[in-house]
Design a protein around this motif. Sequence first.
Motif, PDB file in Angstrom:
ATOM      1  N   ILE A 188       0.868  -1.175   0.000  1.00 53.43           N
ATOM      2  CA  ILE A 188       0.000   0.000   0.000  1.00 53.43           C
ATOM      3  C   ILE A 188       0.898   1.216   0.000  1.00 53.43           C
ATOM      4  CG2 ILE A 188      -1.782   1.278   1.264  1.00 53.43           C
ATOM      5  CD1 ILE A 188      -2.531  -1.281   2.663  1.00 53.43           C
ATOM      6  N   ARG A 552      -3.215  12.493   4.462  1.00 55.59           N
ATOM      7  CA  ARG A 552      -2.788  11.327   3.685  1.00 55.59           C
ATOM      8  C   ARG A 552      -3.452  11.355   2.313  1.00 55.59           C
ATOM      9  NH1 ARG A 552      -4.222   6.579   7.971  1.00 55.59           N
ATOM     10  NH2 ARG A 552      -6.294   7.515   7.729  1.00 55.59           N
ATOM     11  N   ALA A 554      -3.882   8.877  -1.248  1.00 54.43           N
ATOM     12  CA  ALA A 554      -3.577   7.562  -1.851  1.00 54.43           C
ATOM     13  C   ALA A 554      -3.105   7.735  -3.294  1.00 54.43           C
ATOM     14  CB  ALA A 554      -4.813   6.689  -1.802  1.00 54.43           C
TER      15      ALA A 554
ATOM     16  N   LEU B 506      -7.190  11.544   1.433  1.00 53.49           N
ATOM     17  CA  LEU B 506      -7.661  11.893   0.089  1.00 53.49           C
ATOM     18  C   LEU B 506      -7.654  10.692  -0.855  1.00 53.49           C
ATOM     19  CD1 LEU B 506      -8.368  14.202  -1.984  1.00 53.49           C
ATOM     20  CD2 LEU B 506      -5.892  14.436  -2.352  1.00 53.49           C
ATOM     21  N   ASN B 507      -8.804  10.468  -1.476  1.00 55.77           N
ATOM     22  CA  ASN B 507      -8.932   9.466  -2.545  1.00 55.77           C
ATOM     23  C   ASN B 507      -8.462   8.067  -2.147  1.00 55.77           C
ATOM     24  OD1 ASN B 507      -9.974  11.493  -4.179  1.00 55.77           O
ATOM     25  ND2 ASN B 507      -7.974  12.015  -5.048  1.00 55.77           N
ATOM     26  N   PHE B 508      -8.823   7.644  -0.938  1.00 55.42           N
ATOM     27  CA  PHE B 508      -8.463   6.291  -0.502  1.00 55.42           C
ATOM     28  C   PHE B 508      -9.368   5.270  -1.186  1.00 55.42           C
ATOM     29  CE2 PHE B 508      -6.098   6.378   3.832  1.00 55.42           C
ATOM     30  CZ  PHE B 508      -5.191   7.297   3.331  1.00 55.42           C
ATOM     31  N   THR B 509      -8.766   4.326  -1.891  1.00 51.66           N
ATOM     32  CA  THR B 509      -9.510   3.186  -2.437  1.00 51.66           C
ATOM     33  C   THR B 509      -8.655   1.944  -2.189  1.00 51.66           C
ATOM     34  OG1 THR B 509      -8.534   3.543  -4.611  1.00 51.66           O
ATOM     35  CG2 THR B 509     -10.726   4.502  -4.237  1.00 51.66           C
ATOM     36  N   PHE B 511      -6.882  -1.036  -0.697  1.00 47.18           N
ATOM     37  CA  PHE B 511      -6.586  -1.466   0.670  1.00 47.18           C
ATOM     38  C   PHE B 511      -6.178  -0.322   1.603  1.00 47.18           C
ATOM     39  CE2 PHE B 511      -6.040  -5.465  -1.691  1.00 47.18           C
ATOM     40  CZ  PHE B 511      -6.903  -6.268  -0.958  1.00 47.18           C
ATOM     41  N   ALA B 512      -6.313   0.896   1.135  1.00 46.35           N
ATOM     42  CA  ALA B 512      -6.032   2.040   2.013  1.00 46.35           C
ATOM     43  C   ALA B 512      -7.334   2.431   2.691  1.00 46.35           C
ATOM     44  CB  ALA B 512      -5.481   3.201   1.192  1.00 46.35           C
ATOM     45  N   PHE B 513      -7.377   2.274   4.001  1.00 44.47           N
ATOM     46  CA  PHE B 513      -8.623   2.532   4.732  1.00 44.47           C
ATOM     47  C   PHE B 513      -8.455   3.698   5.707  1.00 44.47           C
ATOM     48  CE2 PHE B 513      -8.678  -2.103   3.810  1.00 44.47           C
ATOM     49  CZ  PHE B 513      -9.686  -2.063   2.857  1.00 44.47           C
ATOM     50  N   VAL B 514      -9.409   4.599   5.683  1.00 41.19           N
ATOM     51  CA  VAL B 514      -9.327   5.800   6.524  1.00 41.19           C
ATOM     52  C   VAL B 514      -9.317   5.442   8.013  1.00 41.19           C
ATOM     53  CG1 VAL B 514     -11.837   6.232   6.643  1.00 41.19           C
ATOM     54  CG2 VAL B 514     -10.237   8.145   6.848  1.00 41.19           C
TER      55      VAL B 514
END
Lengths: 554, 554
Positions: A188, A552, A554, B506-509, B511-514
């Motif tokens: 990630i 953060r 992504a 920003l723009n987490f999709t 496997f990046a989880f807030v």
Amino acid sequence: MSDTSKSLFQTHREKLEQAVKATHQRHFYAPYPEHPKAYPPDSTKDGKAAFDKHLQKPFAELLQQDPSALTGEEESPFTQEELGIKYPRFEVEQLINKARQAAKSWSKVSTEDKAGLLIESLERMKKRFFEIAYATQHTTGQSWIMSFQASGPHAADRAMEAIALGYHELKRFPDLVDWAKPMGRTEINIQKTYKAIPKGIALCIGCSTFPTWNSMPGMYASLITGNPVILKPHPRAILPIAIVIAELQKLLKEQGIDPNTIQLAPDSSAKLIAVELAEHPDIKIIDYTGGSSFGEFIESLNGKTAFTEKAGVNSVIIDSAADLRLVMRNQAFCASLYSGQMCTAPQNYFIPETGIKQADGSLVSYADAVALLKNEMASLALNPKMAGALGTIQNPLTQHRVEQAKALGTVVLDAPKIKHAQFEHARVQAPSIIEVDADQADAYSQELFGPVVVIIKTKNTEESVQLARKLAQEKGAITCSLYCIDAKLARQITDEMNKVFAPVSLNFTGFAFVNQHAAFSDFHVTGGNPAGNASFTNPEYIQKRFVWLGNRSA
Amino acid sequence: MSDTSKSLFQTHREKLEQAVKATHQRHFYAPYPEHPKAYPPDSTKDGKAAFDKHLQKPFAELLQQDPSALTGEEESPFTQEELGIKYPRFEVEQLINKARQAAKSWSKVSTEDKAGLLIESLERMKKRFFEIAYATQHTTGQSWIMSFQASGPHAADRAMEAIALGYHELKRFPDLVDWAKPMGRTEINIQKTYKAIPKGIALCIGCSTFPTWNSMPGMYASLITGNPVILKPHPRAILPIAIVIAELQKLLKEQGIDPNTIQLAPDSSAKLIAVELAEHPDIKIIDYTGGSSFGEFIESLNGKTAFTEKAGVNSVIIDSAADLRLVMRNQAFCASLYSGQMCTAPQNYFIPETGIKQADGSLVSYADAVALLKNEMASLALNPKMAGALGTIQNPLTQHRVEQAKALGTVVLDAPKIKHAQFEHARVQAPSIIEVDADQADAYSQELFGPVVVIIKTKNTEESVQLARKLAQEKGAITCSLYCIDAKLARQITDEMNKVFAPVSLNFTGFAFVNQHAAFSDFHVTGGNPAGNASFTNPEYIQKRFVWLGNRSA
């Protein structure tokens, strides 16, 4: 910022880096020399002339627009005449609005440029150290040399310390990190940015005795961490800090930054604005120096970050000494300096009835020990070469309180009558000593601000320590002097006093004075007992002024 | 400390130094691997057996003597059966006395040895990660894998972070300095020592959902800075932290240190002791995780240093997206994980009525955007492979509150009926979605703890931001998700949210989880808005636990 061939950051970078190092090494370091002779030859004369020019006029150097009125009630404790300087006065809402506006401008300046600009402001202040010295003398009543040192170089050193530690803390974490977390065959990736967000508008409430020294650390700590500052001076001591603020405003303007990033907010005794300012919801940070009850009010306010220095009761514990005469000579100076109006000045002398053992094996009886202190204090006050150190009494009420204090015990020394060598109307008063028994706690459990000290006759050192410790815990203490030539016992007593967060100065004689806290080396106030909740300048003093935040992406 | 051929400090020195570096670099760093497969092959089986052995018995591992009674009311949200574990209960005065006693023992341990010992305690905890996972699952109701990660490695990482930053701060200033001030032909020489004095006894109040993760940072931060700790767990989630404390006590005893340096102080719902403990004058530091009203009480206590994590309302601002389906898939997971019982979970989805623009130029209408979120959340709950992530509902009251929340707006998704694959009596509940207009602020202005989210239909992104910002400022926010493919606008919105101290993801999709805040990289809670006044682990989190003090000797 306006473009210049060399930025202020570049100009002052080396100085800044040295200062950052010094805040951590804590060796002697004084970027602004304390000796008047280190400055150009005509400085004293020019400073006096510059000061005289302010008298009986509006102070017109500030870049703050649209005042609602003029105000000013400063009076020289040396001449007991009004200075007649009038400062622009503003409504609270006006001050807040301007600070809110200025915050935007200040937030666009990088940490590097903030540091460069703030150091440059000290360089400009330096050119006015002598003028500030006269301004301090004729508002606080300090002797000229003390006014020079405390309000000039020592205050600038403390401001530099705040800038340096602030810069260090703000640069502590990276601006940007590519964070990669391994997830088996993949990973990630997140871009992370770290920002120090200023808390909001800072209010700095000054005191009448140290208008720059006590205000500049908080003011510069708030500024370097991005918070606009409203400085409300004591109505009787405005000029010294007004000069500092005027220089800073001019510099801000030169650099294309809103000068209201720092505002002077003078008020009058008839209409004080500290409460209204402090309670304003937009004020997020408050630095305060002054009496305990108002300090406790400041600390109790919800949703504010408060840094306070309040009253305390400083103890001197005398167990044994290499040479008691030298001890008492040193202490006489500490207690007399600025007539006991320093927050670091000793007040309570705990002396055991069994007397004081000296290094040569001799014993000084309790009565002789008292006589030694009395003689040293009397001769200092009566010695024309030394008496100047007393300065004058800032506030007539102080004299009144000292008179009342004499009723608390046996008067050992009743303020010898003295005259100031230079100013015939000077509000001078030599120190007094009263003596009480250990069980007369009422007599020595409050701060007796001004030229009076108390000798407390104790059963033994154990009782001295127990009483001093209890006082520090319940009433606060900024300093504690200990005289003890038994190293093991000295360590034990130090540990006891440290438990109530009172720092100990051991066996100070000669030119080492407990009153003096050096920037870059001594923490001023620990923040751990009722004498105050903050400390010049520990890391917390900086960090509580902003919030670390990570975004953060992504 | 007992003599051993190699001190614990020497054993763990490299690990400590790496961790100190990591707290400042903020790259990915995880001393305790989060994958169960990184541990010995029989760990799961052994962990389960160890957990089972605790059931229906007194917990006998603690080294705390003379309990006044036994207490215990834990119940598994998976089986809805009582665990039957009984813990020793103590009177408040007893706890305080023991802590006071232990403080003396702990104060004799050097900072180095404290760090070595505390790291060793994490190494011992590591051997019980799997047992702690089961203990966490059957008290908090988290899925097993989440229980393992959050209560085991992630909690240990956070504790290590606190130890490392604590060690760094404590070693920041020299122990001893020979200070020499030039005075013309002579100089003043003063020996100065610098000490970090612990503030006193620390109280740590745990929560029912993250019994180790939310408590260990404060507990280890207080311990490394010299303060004995009394840990009062939530009565429904004791076992996980009891195991950690038991290991630490055994280690303290081995090293000849008073095991009461850390005490477990369980209470019962019938007789809670948090108020009595918090108000005790000897308690100087309080770490608290839980509801806002009790948190505000803790913050309001005079003379205490409080670190709080309270409730907040986390927003998701959707302006535009590369691919909205991927956004909603990601968000469905974030909102469903542990059935919305994480303090970092999203709650309010601000979606403009004008729809969402995608990277390919297409526009997803508002109705379609709502449908996308609904479908992703429903299919996650109904997908046997994914539904496990929901875990169970820790407290039956949460279900009740979710039912009530449905009356607040239009029900878009009414919790699909689901069954737990493994535990037939598990208290499971799929998430619901309600939808409201922007002017129905009552519906979305409070934390709706549990499996329910709110979609707020706004006029445009500007209104979304304005509402999210206001909520963060007034009600607090720990996270904020932003979806925006216009880089300039994204920066502007981020700045707006940062002004109220809400960090933006920003723009987490994918496997990046807030929800996830990684130790050594993400500050958890900023401390700047009503969601809490503290942050894991910024420098302030450490420094407010002790007082810097300098002694001087001539």
